[in-house]
Write an enzyme that holds these catalytic residues in place. Structure first.
Site, short mmCIF file in Angstrom:
data_model
loop_
_atom_site.label_atom_id
_atom_site.label_comp_id
_atom_site.label_asym_id
_atom_site.label_seq_id
_atom_site.Cartn_x
_atom_site.Cartn_y
_atom_site.Cartn_z
N ARG A 199 0.83 -1.35 0.41
CA ARG A 199 -0.53 -0.07 -0.09
C ARG A 199 0.66 1.88 -0.15
NH1 ARG A 199 -1.68 -3.51 3.52
NH2 ARG A 199 -4.30 -4.25 3.59
N LYS A 224 -2.30 -1.44 7.69
CA LYS A 224 -3.34 -0.84 7.60
C LYS A 224 -4.64 -1.93 8.31
CE LYS A 224 -6.90 0.53 5.13
NZ LYS A 224 -7.72 0.63 3.36
N HIS A 282 -3.10 3.77 -6.86
CA HIS A 282 -3.80 2.55 -5.55
C HIS A 282 -3.98 1.11 -6.86
CE1 HIS A 282 -5.28 0.35 -3.31
NE2 HIS A 282 -6.52 -0.26 -3.37
N ARG A 285 -1.70 -1.55 -6.98
CA ARG A 285 -1.20 -2.96 -6.40
C ARG A 285 -2.37 -3.43 -6.49
NH1 ARG A 285 -1.42 -4.08 -0.94
NH2 ARG A 285 -3.52 -5.13 -0.34
N HIS A 308 -4.28 -9.36 2.98
CA HIS A 308 -5.42 -9.14 2.70
C HIS A 308 -6.14 -10.25 3.97
CE1 HIS A 308 -5.00 -7.25 -1.08
NE2 HIS A 308 -6.44 -6.51 -0.71
N TYR A 317 -9.29 -7.72 -6.75
CA TYR A 317 -8.34 -7.59 -6.75
C TYR A 317 -7.58 -8.26 -7.91
CZ TYR A 317 -7.71 -3.90 -2.97
OH TYR A 317 -7.82 -3.17 -2.02
#
Length: 330
Positions: A199, A224, A282, A285, A308, A317
């Protein structure tokens, strides 16, 4: 039962319960009087004493937001962003509602009004804050609320899935355009983003001490989702970091001495030079995670690299290239 009557041009609600003093309050409309009486009766029936509800009549949602901003928000990693959102909430009409009058309908109206001016994701974040504020008030601050009304309201649906990937020679154009910029490490930063799927906050928070040159691994102590992880480096990413390390002129602890706002400005200028449209930082990613699947890594392996926690989120994703999958199908 409550008594509702019109007295001297205003509507008065009176609630009587055995073992408590009668409670009465006047309002401009009959609907307001009836609502106050219903809420008071609900609270009294649950807690068994009218004295418990008096604090709800003199405490507003704004009072809770102020206390939460001082006592709870500073303990979070995203404190700055949350406090900014609370500042917005405090300017909204709902902040002036007393807790005795705060209803499910109030929250639904708040949601609908916010959706007319902000994105669904913003409204969801604001409702999440309000829900946690009420939860803390009930569990930790002893507020005799019968229920968390935010939990009774349907949250907006967020449809922000993106399938944007690098196409054609966009990667080469991006990296080539870094040569004309003023940030010497930006090419390395992009290579790291594409190769690792880290990230933006993780990349900008990276320290040289986090990079193990012997193991070819980056150790992130806090991310995160609140936990750490180890990110393996491809040979390409490792070589880019090693080269930047030899070129760095000072002994700064940060690998990329740059703030998030500066990165966005540099990114926008880079897209103009590279003549690329519709690409967000982003999206790199997304690109990285999708490439991991295309290389044959399974869901668990990819999640350990990308960070994740929920596999269902990881599916958003996995925008795999159909052309690349044809060969694997045989």
């Amino acid at each position: 039962m409550a008594t509702i009557r019109k007295l001297r041009g205003r509507w008065q609600a009176q609630v009587r319960r055995r073992g408590m003093k009668p409670r009465a309050k006047s309002f401009d409309s009959k609907a307001e009087a009836e609502k106050w009486a219903r809420d008071l009766e609900t609270q009294v029936d649950r807690f068994g004493a009218a004295s418990d509800t008096k604090i709800l009549e003199r405490t507003t949602l704004d009072d809770l937001l102020k206390r939460y901003k001082i006592e709870v928000s500073p303990t979070k990693r995203g404190a700055v962003q949350e406090i900014q959102r609370i500042d917005v909430l405090q300017r909204h009409d709902i902040a002036h509602r007393t807790l005795i009058g705060l209803s499910q309908q109030d929250m639904a109206s708040f949601r609908d009004e916010r959706l007319r001016s902000v994105a669904p994701s913003t409204a969801v974040r604001e409702m999440a804050i309000l829900s946690h504020v009420l939860e803390v008030a009930i569990r930790d601050w002893g507020m005799p609320l019968a229920k968390n009304v935010v939990k009774l309201v349907r949250r907006p649906v967020i449809r922000n899935e993106r399938s944007r990937r690098l196409t054609g020679d966009e990667e080469q154009r991006l990296l080539g355009s870094c040569e004309g910029g003023k940030i010497p490490f930006f090419k390395t930063l992009l290579v790291l983003a594409i190769e690792t799927g880290m990230r933006r906050s993780e990349i900008l928070g990276l320290r040289w001490s986090d990079v193990s040159h012997n193991r070819r691994v980056i150790t992130l102590t806090m991310t995160k989702n609140g936990s750490g992880r180890e990110v393996p480096l491809s040979q390409r990413a490792f070589d880019a970091l090693t080269e930047w390390k030899t070129l760095a002129e000072d002994d700064r602890p940060m690998v990329f001495p740059m703030k998030a706002g500066s990165l966005e400005q540099v990114w926008r200028r880079l897209l103009v030079r590279a003549e690329i449209k519709g690409l967000r930082f982003h999206d790199l990613r997304h690109e990285s995670v999708s490439r991991m699947f295309e290389r044959g890594l399974n869901m668990i392996e990819v999640s350990s690299i990308s960070g994740h926690k929920e596999l269902r989120m990881l599916k958003r994703y996995t925008h795999l290239s159909a052309d690349d999958l044809v060969g694997r199908l045989g």
